[in-house]
Motif scaffolding. Structure first.
Motif, mmCIF file in Angstrom:
data_model
loop_
_atom_site.group_PDB
_atom_site.id
_atom_site.type_symbol
_atom_site.label_atom_id
_atom_site.label_comp_id
_atom_site.label_asym_id
_atom_site.label_seq_id
_atom_site.Cartn_x
_atom_site.Cartn_y
_atom_site.Cartn_z
ATOM 1 N N PHE A 180 0.585 3.689 -2.650
ATOM 2 C CA PHE A 180 -0.899 4.637 -2.877
ATOM 3 C C PHE A 180 -1.443 4.843 -1.612
ATOM 4 O O PHE A 180 -2.615 5.051 -1.493
ATOM 5 C CB PHE A 180 -2.153 2.921 -3.618
ATOM 6 C CG PHE A 180 -1.679 2.352 -4.140
ATOM 7 C CD1 PHE A 180 -1.603 3.025 -5.932
ATOM 8 C CD2 PHE A 180 -1.290 0.924 -4.192
ATOM 9 C CE1 PHE A 180 -1.068 2.589 -6.811
ATOM 10 C CE2 PHE A 180 -0.658 0.078 -5.251
ATOM 11 C CZ PHE A 180 -0.214 0.764 -6.546
ATOM 12 N N GLU A 181 -0.498 5.544 -0.304
ATOM 13 C CA GLU A 181 -1.123 5.833 0.180
ATOM 14 C C GLU A 181 -1.888 7.696 0.150
ATOM 15 O O GLU A 181 -1.215 7.978 -1.515
ATOM 16 C CB GLU A 181 0.282 6.430 1.624
ATOM 17 C CG GLU A 181 0.390 4.891 2.646
ATOM 18 C CD GLU A 181 -0.887 4.365 3.135
ATOM 19 O OE1 GLU A 181 -1.611 5.021 2.846
ATOM 20 O OE2 GLU A 181 -0.930 3.259 2.806
ATOM 21 N N GLY A 182 -2.565 7.471 0.743
ATOM 22 C CA GLY A 182 -3.271 9.296 0.466
ATOM 23 C C GLY A 182 -4.763 9.162 -0.114
ATOM 24 O O GLY A 182 -5.301 8.145 0.158
ATOM 25 N N TRP A 201 1.270 -1.506 -0.228
ATOM 26 C CA TRP A 201 0.409 0.278 -0.216
ATOM 27 C C TRP A 201 0.476 1.314 0.034
ATOM 28 O O TRP A 201 0.703 2.591 -0.210
ATOM 29 C CB TRP A 201 -0.888 -0.179 1.363
ATOM 30 C CG TRP A 201 -1.980 -1.279 1.332
ATOM 31 C CD1 TRP A 201 -1.775 -2.201 1.920
ATOM 32 C CD2 TRP A 201 -2.919 -1.037 -0.118
ATOM 33 N NE1 TRP A 201 -3.481 -3.037 1.188
ATOM 34 C CE2 TRP A 201 -3.974 -2.750 -0.013
ATOM 35 C CE3 TRP A 201 -3.702 -0.179 -0.910
ATOM 36 C CZ2 TRP A 201 -4.946 -3.025 -0.429
ATOM 37 C CZ3 TRP A 201 -4.417 -0.446 -1.662
ATOM 38 C CH2 TRP A 201 -4.839 -1.871 -1.449
ATOM 39 N N ALA A 202 2.107 1.541 0.543
ATOM 40 C CA ALA A 202 2.899 2.819 0.113
ATOM 41 C C ALA A 202 3.054 3.812 -1.254
ATOM 42 O O ALA A 202 2.531 4.957 -1.039
ATOM 43 C CB ALA A 202 4.053 2.413 0.300
ATOM 44 N N ARG A 234 -9.153 -3.678 2.596
ATOM 45 C CA ARG A 234 -6.873 -3.452 2.150
ATOM 46 C C ARG A 234 -6.621 -5.233 1.983
ATOM 47 O O ARG A 234 -6.154 -5.817 1.397
ATOM 48 C CB ARG A 234 -6.558 -2.870 2.522
ATOM 49 C CG ARG A 234 -6.527 -1.446 2.942
ATOM 50 C CD ARG A 234 -5.506 -0.627 3.510
ATOM 51 N NE ARG A 234 -5.995 0.758 3.560
ATOM 52 C CZ ARG A 234 -4.829 1.749 3.654
ATOM 53 N NH1 ARG A 234 -3.406 1.599 3.638
ATOM 54 N NH2 ARG A 234 -5.313 2.942 3.506
ATOM 55 N N GLU A 281 -9.698 -1.665 6.780
ATOM 56 C CA GLU A 281 -8.745 -2.340 7.328
ATOM 57 C C GLU A 281 -9.178 -3.617 5.786
ATOM 58 O O GLU A 281 -8.506 -4.805 5.480
ATOM 59 C CB GLU A 281 -8.145 -3.045 8.146
ATOM 60 C CG GLU A 281 -7.136 -1.865 9.062
ATOM 61 C CD GLU A 281 -5.836 -1.891 8.632
ATOM 62 O OE1 GLU A 281 -5.083 -2.597 7.430
ATOM 63 O OE2 GLU A 281 -5.934 -0.337 7.744
ATOM 64 N N ASP A 322 -5.292 7.982 -2.775
ATOM 65 C CA ASP A 322 -5.962 5.857 -3.380
ATOM 66 C C ASP A 322 -6.804 5.271 -2.868
ATOM 67 O O ASP A 322 -7.698 4.998 -3.291
ATOM 68 C CB ASP A 322 -4.511 5.767 -4.602
ATOM 69 C CG ASP A 322 -3.600 6.586 -4.953
ATOM 70 O OD1 ASP A 322 -4.940 7.671 -5.865
ATOM 71 O OD2 ASP A 322 -2.914 6.147 -5.797
ATOM 72 N N SER A 323 -6.752 5.543 -1.646
ATOM 73 C CA SER A 323 -6.627 4.497 -0.912
ATOM 74 C C SER A 323 -7.325 5.212 0.565
ATOM 75 O O SER A 323 -7.928 3.966 1.905
ATOM 76 C CB SER A 323 -4.839 3.888 -0.395
ATOM 77 O OG SER A 323 -4.626 4.018 0.323
ATOM 78 N N ALA A 324 -7.393 6.447 0.616
ATOM 79 C CA ALA A 324 -7.646 7.086 1.792
ATOM 80 C C ALA A 324 -9.100 6.474 2.493
ATOM 81 O O ALA A 324 -9.854 6.165 3.649
ATOM 82 C CB ALA A 324 -7.811 8.238 1.423
ATOM 83 N N GLU A 358 -9.836 9.621 -7.037
ATOM 84 C CA GLU A 358 -9.530 10.274 -6.021
ATOM 85 C C GLU A 358 -8.653 11.473 -6.791
ATOM 86 O O GLU A 358 -8.033 12.222 -6.195
ATOM 87 C CB GLU A 358 -7.912 9.057 -5.820
ATOM 88 C CG GLU A 358 -6.995 9.164 -7.429
ATOM 89 C CD GLU A 358 -7.043 8.182 -8.408
ATOM 90 O OE1 GLU A 358 -6.493 7.481 -8.852
ATOM 91 O OE2 GLU A 358 -8.465 7.702 -8.370
#
Length: 227
Positions: free
Chosen positions: A124-126, A121-122, A137, A134, A128-130, A174
């Motif tokens: 896509f942090e922000g 997920w690193a 994910r 859990e 994209d994945s807010a 996004e």
């Protein structure tokens, strides 16, 4: 109308499980595609194989289908418009921009043993994945299909300028339509800059609205089909 649904990297046709029933209820026929190398167990698949599968679905549609490409698969939807400009009613691109001619399809992350696994997920942090909790994910990670290198490094070939006359809808999850317009004006998407009929839809979600906003996404796709 037939609505062909092409998910992005690491996803198979089941990515649309929550969207498809909504589209059916709205009077359309959803056709989720499981691409070669992304769900069928073919690790040696190429970009040409994936495009052939998309075109087979386009050709099998009783009329002109709506071709929906999510994320990297925006390029597949656009390749379909290039190969079948007289057959594709409209291309809908969700959170992605088509790669230009001569560019690699999706050479974004490292490959291992001939495939590109989900990188975690690193990246896509922000935004994209807010909106992914859990559970979502974990579900994504557990079902993610490594994408064959022959797909990710396949070169996009565009040959028919009639593609620019195929109507395009850019669904902005996004990012906002204003941001997309600015990026296109700045030259970041030369293909969409030449599209004759380009419209925008705003969708308040992250990069995977089929997971977090399936009903809203279905309504947006139905609106694109009905218009």
């Amino acid at each position: 109308m037939d609505i062909l649904l092409i998910a992005g990297l690491w996803l198979d046709g089941s990515a649309w499980d929550d969207v498809a029933p909504e589209l059916t209820a709205l009077g359309h026929r959803p056709v989720p595609l499981t691409l070669p190398g992304q769900g069928d167990g073919t690790a040696s698949a190429t970009l040409d194989d994936q495009l052939a599968a998309v075109l087979a679905a386009v050709d099998a549609a009783p009329g002109k289908p709506l071709v929906v490409g999510h994320s990297a698969a925006a390029s597949l939807a656009w390749l379909a418009a290039d190969a079948r400009p007289e057959k594709v009613a409209k291309a809908v691109l969700i959170g992605g921009f088509p790669a230009p001619d001569g560019r690699a399809y999706a050479d974004y992350f490292a490959t291992e043993d001939g495939v590109m696994p989900f990188p975690g997920w690193a990246p896509f942090e922000g935004a994209d994945s807010a909106d992914l909790d859990e559970e979502a994910r974990h579900r994504f990670e557990s079902t993610a299909v490594p994408v064959p290198e022959g797909v990710t490094k396949g070169v996009v070939h565009l040959t028919d300028e009639r593609r620019f006359d195929v109507p395009v809808v850019l669904v902005c999850p996004e990012f906002t339509p204003a941001q997309a317009k600015e990026w296109i004006a700045d030259g970041d998407s030369p293909e969409l800059a030449r599209a004759t009929h380009l419209s925008y839809m705003d969708l308040d979600s992250g990069h995977w609205p089929m997971t977090t906003r399936p009903r809203e996404l279905a309504r947006a796709l139905a609106e694109a089909a009905d218009s």
